[in-house]
Design an enzyme around this catalytic site. Sequence first.
Site, mmCIF file in Angstrom:
data_model
loop_
_atom_site.group_PDB
_atom_site.id
_atom_site.type_symbol
_atom_site.label_atom_id
_atom_site.label_comp_id
_atom_site.label_asym_id
_atom_site.label_seq_id
_atom_site.Cartn_x
_atom_site.Cartn_y
_atom_site.Cartn_z
ATOM 1 N N GLU A 117 -3.873 7.374 -3.416
ATOM 2 C CA GLU A 117 -3.744 6.052 -2.822
ATOM 3 C C GLU A 117 -3.521 5.001 -3.911
ATOM 4 O O GLU A 117 -4.159 5.068 -4.966
ATOM 5 C CB GLU A 117 -5.000 5.656 -2.039
ATOM 6 C CG GLU A 117 -5.050 6.185 -0.619
ATOM 7 C CD GLU A 117 -6.177 5.556 0.171
ATOM 8 O OE1 GLU A 117 -6.058 5.497 1.412
ATOM 9 O OE2 GLU A 117 -7.176 5.136 -0.430
ATOM 10 N N TYR A 139 0.860 -1.199 0.000
ATOM 11 C CA TYR A 139 0.000 0.000 0.000
ATOM 12 C C TYR A 139 0.888 1.237 0.000
ATOM 13 O O TYR A 139 1.935 1.274 0.658
ATOM 14 C CB TYR A 139 -0.905 0.011 1.238
ATOM 15 C CG TYR A 139 -1.594 1.347 1.456
ATOM 16 C CD1 TYR A 139 -2.829 1.613 0.875
ATOM 17 C CD2 TYR A 139 -0.993 2.347 2.225
ATOM 18 C CE1 TYR A 139 -3.453 2.842 1.062
ATOM 19 C CE2 TYR A 139 -1.611 3.575 2.405
ATOM 20 C CZ TYR A 139 -2.840 3.819 1.825
ATOM 21 O OH TYR A 139 -3.450 5.041 1.999
#
Length: 390
Positions: A197, A109
């Site tokens: 993101e 991530y």
Amino acid sequence: MKIHEYQGKEIFRQFGVAVPEGYPAFSIDKAVDAYRRLPGNLAVVKAQIQAGGRGKGGGIKLVKNEVEVRNTARNMLGMQLVTHQTGSEGKQVERLLIEAGVEIARELYAGIVLDRAAGEYVFMVSTEGGVEIEKIARETPDKIIKEWINPGLGLRPYQARKLAYALGLQGAQVKTATQIFMALWKVFTAKDCSLIEINPLVVTKGDLIIALDAKINFDDNGLFRHPEIEELRDISEEDPTEAEANKFSLNYIKLDGNVGCMVNGAGLAMATMDIIKLNGGEPANFLDVGGVANAKTVANGFRLILSDPNVKSVLVNIFGGIVRCDRVAEGIITALSEIDIKVPVIIRLEGTNAVEAVKLLKRSPLEFNVATSLQDGAVKAVSAAGGGVK
């Protein structure tokens, strides 16, 4: 402002962030055409809605041939996709991304957001990619590694390398990840983003690092510098009332209460909502009409507020600093003379020419309930709405 994944990936490509080959499709036939352009047989059909959790909701499917592509596209297009971010009503899928499949070795991530408390940006990474980042933050916060970025200095290469090492990357992977992180920071600053993101950022079995997702939000205040970004807006993904407010340059957010709020200034709007709650009520909206509360602005504001059937009363709370309260009062009178309003309106005006404004309101043939203070206005508005939401 938000954009779709396929649009975000196109921006990533422009800045040198590796993404899988893929093409958007708005019909079943276009989905098949897109699949034919991809290398190899393995591909992914991804529903394009501006919400996370698509995979769990059935919005991401692996396919291996044209028949599977056609059947999957037929099932997805038009479906009401429900995820943890859409709520029970879901979002209708109107477009797809047909993307080349990737053999994944690791899922990571990466994200950038503003840390308002610190007054700096924060670059976050985690080895727990492919999982809801909110769940990681809640249950295992130590698995999120953060680097704060001074706005004046920007992301430094040593910080990007530090993040790469924190992910357990080695050798050439560290160099590649560092380049990607620096490129993401360039996207963030060049496009006036409020959030980026990638979940997941993957390491492939071929030792490549690829952004398998792309979520980008933009600061609305910077959109005037980016007409190319404004063109990417998908109004169907936005709340209809909020989209309408945007046309009138009004800041409107719908809430779940029954006391409508019309206020000038974001800070005063927040304080108004707080005092409504302190008096047992629930605000129905956030509405900042800005520094020009004239008849046209007020009329548009009332139309937005009254489009919500849950609204049982309206509290108008205007502080006249530069704007004169008597002109605001004239605007309110003119606006409400043209609108069929069937709920009580409580008005609190304070500041420049407030006394004259109150006289105008009281002389008006319209029935206004003029408050003597913000507390008085809140009490009257909550009472008129039936004591708040039970």
